[in-house]
Design an enzyme around this catalytic site. Structure first.
Site, PDB file in Angstrom:
ATOM      1  N   GLU A  83     -15.716 -38.455  12.693  1.00  0.00           N
ATOM      2  CA  GLU A  83     -15.611 -38.969  13.883  1.00  0.00           C
ATOM      3  C   GLU A  83     -14.517 -39.175  15.274  1.00  0.00           C
ATOM      4  O   GLU A  83     -15.226 -38.580  16.682  1.00  0.00           O
ATOM      5  CB  GLU A  83     -15.740 -40.292  13.698  1.00  0.00           C
ATOM      6  CG  GLU A  83     -16.959 -41.161  13.019  1.00  0.00           C
ATOM      7  CD  GLU A  83     -16.716 -42.646  12.491  1.00  0.00           C
ATOM      8  OE1 GLU A  83     -18.315 -43.117  12.773  1.00  0.00           O
ATOM      9  OE2 GLU A  83     -16.084 -42.155  11.937  1.00  0.00           O
ATOM     10  N   ARG A 108     -16.494 -51.969  16.369  1.00  0.00           N
ATOM     11  CA  ARG A 108     -15.849 -50.770  16.468  1.00  0.00           C
ATOM     12  C   ARG A 108     -15.813 -50.901  18.245  1.00  0.00           C
ATOM     13  O   ARG A 108     -14.635 -50.240  18.911  1.00  0.00           O
ATOM     14  CB  ARG A 108     -16.435 -49.827  16.278  1.00  0.00           C
ATOM     15  CG  ARG A 108     -15.705 -48.172  15.863  1.00  0.00           C
ATOM     16  CD  ARG A 108     -15.137 -48.245  15.554  1.00  0.00           C
ATOM     17  NE  ARG A 108     -15.045 -47.886  13.839  1.00  0.00           N
ATOM     18  CZ  ARG A 108     -14.201 -47.565  13.027  1.00  0.00           C
ATOM     19  NH1 ARG A 108     -13.160 -47.043  13.301  1.00  0.00           N
ATOM     20  NH2 ARG A 108     -14.323 -47.552  12.334  1.00  0.00           N
TER      21      ARG A 108
END
Length: 752
Positions: free
Chosen positions: A706, A304
């Protein structure tokens, strides 16, 4: 009230794991933790426990019938330390007793003889010694080596971003019930029921079908129960298997904080090249990730970071490298944002430093480099449905930026003590698990013959409102009232092989599976209606609890239709499956299209710094968020506000402090500061981007969990803007969090 769980929460009626009825003969499990960060175990002396009434067992690695291993991606994490300890809080043994108080008192009497070794706590120090939990990886595009010669200005620097404690309200906990057939039923506070099922099966040496895991709800998680809940459940399962009795483990707060991993701290070097206009020509970043003592999810978090290193900006030439460095801290783990926030902080710091050195406005450089439709991300995925410019323009209009900037400058010119700072924080966050295989979900839906509906999915309700969204999807698809639909607890027997509730995908994946199952049921029911009403199928629909024909209500209401279906032997249960289409990633080439879509947004943050005291307040925040078509606006707004608070905490006050020996100093709420209502801005304005749509998710919505956390990064830069107004020309270190102590040192020329 939008989220039906809220009613029971505020009345204290919601049952969490430690509230569940305890079976007769329940045993309590208390771990014996390592008091040192690194060392060889010479002896574990339990002789003081012999003969104490109520002590049933003391278990160690030798008592594990299966494998002493709970590592998921990398098999490098022992359930119980065997021969060596690698962090303070690592579990060496388990005391099993008739009650928790007795078990805890007995655990304190266990004597550990450990030969201490030098601990490594710093990621760069670990890298210098070659200590890694996995091989390093690099994602690149273009040719940075040749691109530097085309730059009119090159800026280099470094950043530090700290860890963050999850501080979920419900601590790590599990209860395990064995039965006469060798099966164990597990109640676990986990985001990953299948991971717990698989982990326990491995530790006990059982097939997975003999391990059943149920999760009713969690009292918060934020990633801290995605992987790390498995070990605690496995400890309770080991005790239950060894004794043949039900066993339970519930950590105390300070135990939980000491023994569990945090958000990964990162130390990063960057190099940014701009042309004469200020457009990015080349960007390089080398991230040193503090992974802790075992891999846990560090390699996935590394991915990520690699993929979000560009945030919302076009990078024609880039090289991004991440090193997963092995240290003697508790294995760091998933945390809301999953490595993306750490990456975004770096490129925002690079642009801010470039603006300072060039004497230009950071906002000018940000807007100059925003992704445009048709660009490619540095990992090769085409940028489609790009809404960066739309979000930035909308938030600047919302806050009246020109007037706001002028007002701040005028204020700073006349006010010596209180300086005002501004920052604009744009975000771009990809939605999907970067591990393609995890992007799948199943659902099981039952219609009972009284017309009520129950649905089972893999999603775990942990305060984010996913159950409410699944209910809405089912009710809307079946054309019935929301009150008729119930979401059952997540259970591995009802829906198998589940992916974690994580990566902002819970509604996308599970919601689509629920949609498919309900569509199948609706089609069956309408075929029954076709026979009952003698009306062609294509003229029938289910709306508002009634079958309609050419848009007009008929006498066939929902309960009557279900009754007819039952008596005509129509199957009123449906299982469905969904896998996100069109996503892939080639780890050999480090290129692909790993995300189903991206979420965009922008925030403007205004902060005021008291230059005498070295404190800051957040005055006002404006947000424009790209949320697609909102499935539940109240729940979605709550997610934005909660994520923002967590991002603000990470960037401004949450600082983990360790001794040189690796002991965490602030392991309780008396010493670890998190945002409260007074830390939030006095005024918060959230607008959803008009006209936003998303064909890649259920009901055209977007993931909310998120992305909004990244807005909190802007608070660091707003405070930094105020500090620069106080001391123009003084170099500011790009270290987060921007605590009061750090501000005071900067303002009063103390060592930082």
């Amino acid at each position: 009230m939008s989220n039906t769980d809220t009613y029971h929460h505020v009345r204290g009626e919601s049952l969490f794991l430690d509230d569940l009825p305890e079976p007769a003969g329940l045993l309590h499990v208390v771990p014996v933790f390592s008091p040192v960060a690194h060392g060889h175990i010479r002896n574990c002396d339990t002789s003081a426990l012999q003969g104490i009434p109520g002590i049933v067992a003391v278990l160690g690695a030798k008592d594990i019938p299966g494998v002493n291993q709970v590592g998921t991606i990398v098999q490098d994490e022992a359930l119980l330390a065997d021969g060596e300890v690698h962090f303070i809080g690592q579990v060496v043994a388990l005391v099993v007793a008739e009650n928790a108080e007795l078990a805890r008192a007995a655990a304190a009497k266990v004597k550990l003889d450990i030969e201490e070794l030098e601990p490594i706590l710093d990621a760069r120090a670990a890298a210098a010694r070659g200590y890694f939990v996995a091989p390093s990886r690099t994602v690149a595009c273009g040719d940075t080596d040749s691109a530097w010669s085309q730059c009119s200005r090159i800026i280099s620097g470094s950043t530090e971003s700290g860890g963050q404690e999850h501080l979920y309200l419900e601590v790590q906990a599990a209860m395990v019930l064995p039965d006469e057939r060798g099966r164990v039923t597990v109640y676990s506070s986990t985001q990953s029921p299948t991971a717990v099922q698989k982990g326990i099966a491995g530790v006990l040496g059982l097939p997975m079908h003999l391990v059943e895991v149920e999760v009713r709800r969690l009292g918060g998680a934020f990633g801290g129960k995605e992987d790390q809940a498995t070990a605690w459940a496995a400890m309770a399962a080991l005790a239950a298997r060894h004794t043949g009795r039900a066993a339970k483990i519930v950590l105390r707060r300070h135990e939980d904080v000491r023994a569990t991993g945090k958000r990964h701290p990162y130390s990063t070097d960057f190099k940014l090249g701009l042309d004469e206009q200020g457009k990015i020509v080349a960007f390089e970043a080398e991230f040193f990730q503090n992974s802790g003592a075992a891999a846990d999810l560090s390699t996935a978090i590394m991915e990520r970071t690699l993929l979000h290193a560009g945030n919302v900006y076009r990078l024609p030439n880039a090289r991004i490298t991440v090193h997963c460095c092995k240290t003697n801290l508790a294995p760091n783990t998933a945390f809301r944002g999953f490595g993306g926030p750490q990456a975004m902080f770096v490129i925002e710091a690079a642009l801010a430093k470039a603006a300072t050195e060039l004497g230009r406005d950071t906002l000018e450089l940000q807007r100059l480099n925003l992704l445009q439709e048709g660009d490619r991300f540095h990992y090769g995925q085409p940028a489609r449905h790009v809404r960066t410019v739309a979000c930035v323009d909308a938030v600047l209009q919302q806050c009246k930026w020109v007037e706001l900037r002028r007002s701040a400058d005028e204020h700073n010119a006349r006010e010596p003590r209180y300086k005002r700072g501004l920052a604009m924080m744009p975000i771009c966050f990809g939605i999907s698990f970067t591990n393609t295989a995890l992007n799948q979900a199943g659902a099981l839906v039952h219609i009972y013959n009284d017309g009520s509906v129950s649905l089972n999915a893999a999603a775990v309700e942990m305060g984010q409102g996913v159950n409410m969204k699944l209910r809405r999807i089912a009710a809307t698809t079946l054309g019935i009232d929301l009150d008729l639909v119930q979401v059952d607890p997540t259970h591995t027997r009802r829906v198998a092989n589940t992916s974690p509730t994580a990566a902002s995908t819970a509604t996308d994946l599970n919601g689509m599976a629920v949609l498919f199952a309900c569509r199948s049921l609706r089609e069956r029911l309408l075929k029954v209606a076709e026979k009952e009403l003698a009306v062609p199928l294509d003229e029938l629909e289910l709306l508002n609890g009634c079958v309609t024909a050419k848009g007009q209500p008929t006498s066939l209401v929902w309960q009557k239709l279900v009754d007819r279906a039952y008596w005509s032997r129509t199957d009123l249960s449906a299982h469905s499956y969904y896998a996100t289409p069109g996503i892939f990633y080639d780890k050999e080439r480090e290129q692909g299209s790993p995300f189903a879509y991206h979420v965009y947004g922008a925030a403007v943050i205004q902060a005021t710094v008291d230059c005498l005291l070295g404190t800051a307040t957040l005055d006002e925040i404006w947000i424009t968020h790209d949320g697609g078509k909102l499935l539940d606006p109240v729940v979605d707004l709550g997610q934005i506000e909660g994520a923002l608070a967590q991002g603000l905490g990470w960037m401004t006050m949450e600082e983990l402090r360790y001794t040189a020996a690796g002991r965490l100093l602030n392991d309780s709420l008396t010493t670890y500061k998190v945002p409260d209502i007074h830390a939030m801005p006095e005024k918060l304005h959230v607008e959803f981007l008009a006209g936003s749509d998303n064909e890649h998710a259920v009901f055209h919505t977007k993931g909310f969990g998120e992305p909004p956390l990244m807005y909190g990064i802007g608070a660091w830069f707003a405070i930094a803007d105020a500090l620069r107004a106080a001391l123009p020309g003084k170099e500011l270190l790009y270290h987060a969090p921007m605590t009061n102590e750090r501000m005071h040192r900067f303002l009063h020329n103390e060592l930082s």
